[in-house]
Write an enzyme that holds these catalytic residues in place. Sequence first.
Site, PDB file in Angstrom:
ATOM      1  N   HIS A 195     -91.162  -8.721 -11.543  1.00  0.00           N
ATOM      2  CA  HIS A 195     -89.713  -8.762 -11.401  1.00  0.00           C
ATOM      3  C   HIS A 195     -89.315  -8.055 -10.107  1.00  0.00           C
ATOM      4  CE1 HIS A 195     -85.428  -8.062 -12.313  1.00  0.00           C
ATOM      5  NE2 HIS A 195     -85.547  -9.139 -13.065  1.00  0.00           N
ATOM      6  N   HIS A 196     -88.349  -8.642  -9.384  1.00  0.00           N
ATOM      7  CA  HIS A 196     -87.998  -8.138  -8.057  1.00  0.00           C
ATOM      8  C   HIS A 196     -87.397  -6.737  -8.106  1.00  0.00           C
ATOM      9  CE1 HIS A 196     -87.422  -8.376  -3.840  1.00  0.00           C
ATOM     10  NE2 HIS A 196     -87.367  -9.684  -3.762  1.00  0.00           N
ATOM     11  N   SER A 197     -86.910  -6.296  -9.262  1.00  0.00           N
ATOM     12  CA  SER A 197     -86.355  -4.947  -9.347  1.00  0.00           C
ATOM     13  C   SER A 197     -87.423  -3.876  -9.179  1.00  0.00           C
ATOM     14  CB  SER A 197     -85.638  -4.751 -10.685  1.00  0.00           C
ATOM     15  OG  SER A 197     -86.556  -4.856 -11.769  1.00  0.00           O
TER      16      SER A 197
END
Length: 433
Positions: free
Chosen positions: A171-173
């Site tokens: 996930h890009h977070s």
Amino acid sequence: MDASNGSSSAAAPQSRPLSIRTKPRAPAAGTDEWTTNDSTAEKEPVSPTARLMEPVYIVVTIGLGSPLDLPVFTTHMASGLPRYSRFQSIQVTEDGNLRWARVKVKVEDHIVVPTLDPVAVAVAANPDQSVEDYVASLFTLPMDRSRPLWEFHFLNFPTSEATSTAIIRVHHSLGDGMSLMTLLMSSASSAADPTRLPAMPKQPERTGAIYAPRRPRSSGAMPFLGWVCSYFVLAWNTMVDVAAFIATMMFLRDPHTLFKRSDDTVFNPPRRFVHRSLSLDDVKFIKNAINCTVNDVLVGATSAALSRYYFRKSGNSNSDKIRLRSVLPVNLRSTTSLQAGAFIFRRMFANTTISFTSMIGPAEQTNWCGHPVVFIAPSVYGVPQALIMHYQSYCSTIKVILSVDKEIFPDYSQLLDDFAVSFRCIKDAASKL
């Protein structure tokens, strides 16, 4: 990711995905769990930038030069990744605020080795297509948010480029492309000297008038006027850029072309992920021949490839009214307001046509978790553009990776061919200089 969006996307696939059954494999004994003691630790708030990345996932395909040795991989991951807090954390809501919370991580929960169905004979017939289908199918599989949002998928069969394949979904977070590349390289070593990390390319020496040391300003009216004019031009260009940014955010949309959907209602279209290896030496040859930068060469080749594809598909040679703009993501500072940031994020991606990134990888042959690395191909999904382009260098090659909306680009393999042809044409022209 919205699971309903993924389900509807799978209703009309471009090609039949690889039929699989996924089953986590247990890691080596004694290395299956990370334990953290955070009972008294304060939970860190989730940054506004991380919250803006809610629909975005990074997918990295890594070609390996040897068959998969799962215990070796597990041992390396269990010993290396705990140094990174994000890979041990999930997002929780407390008193209306989103925060990172440390959890116990079982490595086995994040490793997927698919079991191929007996009827899936496509693997033997076309292993490259099978890998492509598998990577595309990850779009339809939501991640378990009760665990940290990262996964390692392993396909242990040979393809035209590699002996086995690892697919990482994050996930890009948890980080951007460069931070994740740094994390991966921390688990890697030089093939020539396993005791050290892989060598990265040296920073290029900047040459040209703009990088020359400033000379003392001589007295007189003309030098002073030149100095004033240079700042006037800088201020004017800045105002034009700011005005274009605001206009794009509010109303200025790229027109509908072969590269863009007619509306922005589909924020997360189903995608295919494809890549092609090119010679980094050829790119440097072109750079030196025309006295520019590597990024200049990549942008020029991209423009040429898109032009070839567009004019062949449309049969139109008039480009006067075509506007095709790209987003080049750069994180300069933290966002102070999530709602203002979310609006800007969505409008900028919805009103432009493509995204473009370029990343530098190791300059020498690398072993990752005990396995030789053949290629690295990062990409993303979760943004509305029909075409996302990445360039990734590694050793003497550079990968062009396309994340394409399969409804807009049903013939995406032809677009890859256009990139190869464009680089070859530019090299031939540069060799005549």
